[in-house]
Design a protein around this motif. Structure first.
Motif, PDB file in Angstrom:
ATOM      1  N   LYS A   1       0.831  -1.206   0.000  1.00 49.44           N
ATOM      2  CA  LYS A   1       0.000   0.000   0.000  1.00 49.44           C
ATOM      3  C   LYS A   1       0.867   1.258   0.000  1.00 49.44           C
TER       4      LYS A   1
ATOM      5  N   THR B   1       2.475   1.659  -3.519  1.00 52.35           N
ATOM      6  CA  THR B   1       1.550   2.123  -4.549  1.00 52.35           C
ATOM      7  C   THR B   1       1.125   3.574  -4.303  1.00 52.35           C
ATOM      8  N   LYS B   2       1.087   3.973  -3.053  1.00 51.21           N
ATOM      9  CA  LYS B   2       0.787   5.386  -2.758  1.00 51.21           C
ATOM     10  C   LYS B   2       1.934   6.264  -3.246  1.00 51.21           C
ATOM     11  N   TYR B   3       3.152   5.798  -3.012  1.00 47.48           N
ATOM     12  CA  TYR B   3       4.345   6.529  -3.451  1.00 47.48           C
ATOM     13  C   TYR B   3       4.369   6.650  -4.972  1.00 47.48           C
TER      14      TYR B   3
ATOM     15  N   ARG C   1       1.735   6.777  -6.771  1.00 50.41           N
ATOM     16  CA  ARG C   1       0.526   7.527  -7.161  1.00 50.41           C
ATOM     17  C   ARG C   1      -0.477   6.673  -7.925  1.00 50.41           C
TER      18      ARG C   1
ATOM     19  N   THR D   1      -4.024   4.670  -8.349  1.00 52.40           N
ATOM     20  CA  THR D   1      -5.382   4.851  -7.863  1.00 52.40           C
ATOM     21  C   THR D   1      -5.676   3.740  -6.853  1.00 52.40           C
ATOM     22  N   LYS D   2      -6.774   3.858  -6.111  1.00 51.89           N
ATOM     23  CA  LYS D   2      -7.130   2.817  -5.151  1.00 51.89           C
ATOM     24  C   LYS D   2      -7.372   1.494  -5.860  1.00 51.89           C
TER      25      LYS D   2
ATOM     26  N   SER E   1      -4.049   0.026  -6.779  1.00 46.50           N
ATOM     27  CA  SER E   1      -3.380  -0.430  -5.557  1.00 46.50           C
ATOM     28  C   SER E   1      -3.957  -1.752  -5.079  1.00 46.50           C
TER      29      SER E   1
END
Length: 243
Positions: free
Chosen positions: A137, A140-142, A144, A146-147, A150
């Protein structure tokens, strides 16, 4: 045939996007930029719907040629990152008539045995880390994502095996085995980041030996620059594909 995602109008010019190792949505920051194109994104072995398939660059290359032919277009564009860029170089070298333009991002085309042994040595640790949902998580946030993107990676990443991860490196492309690359006469663009490994930077110089291949080194950019340095990259590739 290999599984693939598809975006955009099929009547528009097609770009085949070959993602990096395990990261199906490597080009998440380019999808909107390329909305006026027909995008085809195969799930390369070891990722997404193909995560259970052992990485075999020769077999994968054959499947990609089959996919391209199924599109029924005289020519398409191609862009790849990391192992995807290696595959793109192979495809362009062997089938130049299939492509109008090509972009190679962080292509490693000069195998270094010392580097390969190092990556293979740490493969068990890397694969073990893929079992931690919180870490995926965070990654995938790093990047960028999408949810939805991710969550998808969270579902397939834990299925990666050590053996398959090691194959990414053991099968590093050697440009010397594709001398026909030097005779390719289509517009090509090769880019890497200035914070990447010496192997990648050396590879950039080798790709530049074809005078039809323009090369660039992005400042303050690491291996994941398609996601992390999207503004700078998008400006470059937009001009390249639109010209």
């Amino acid at each position: 045939m290999i599984y693939f995602d598809e975006y955009g109008d099929k009547d528009n010019p097609t770009i085949l996007l070959l993602h990096g190792a395990m990261a199906v949505h490597t080009f998440t920051q380019q999808y909107e930029l390329l909305k006026d194109f027909h995008l085809v994104i195969p799930h390369l072995y070891g990722a997404g719907e193909s995560v259970a398939l052992k990485y075999d660059s020769s077999r994968l290359k054959e499947e990609l040629v089959e996919l391209i032919r199924s599109l029924n277009k005289s020519q398409i564009h191609i862009m790849g990152h990391s192992i995807g860029a290696q595959l793109a170089v192979m495809l362009v070298a062997e089938n130049p008539c299939m492509f109008a333009k090509a972009v190679f991002l962080s292509a490693w085309v000069a195998p270094n045995e010392k580097s390969i042994k190092m990556y293979c040595k740490y493969a068990p640790l890397t694969v073990k880390l893929l079992q931690y949902r919180w870490l995926i998580k965070l990654q995938t946030k790093y990047w960028r994502y999408t949810k939805e993107q991710s969550d998808y990676m969270l579902a397939y990443a834990p299925k990666m095996t050590v053996e398959n991860y090691q194959e990414f490196f053991k099968q590093t492309l050697n440009i010397k085995h594709f001398p026909q690359y030097l005779n390719v006469e289509i517009p090509m663009l090769a880019i890497c980041g200035d914070r990447e490994s010496k192997d990648i930077k050396d590879s950039l110089q080798l790709l530049a030996k074809n005078t039809y291949c323009r090369t660039l080194m992005m400042p303050k950019a690491a291996h994941d620059f398609p996601m992390r340095c999207a503004n700078e990259l998008n400006s470059i590739i937009n001009g390249f594909f639109e010209s």
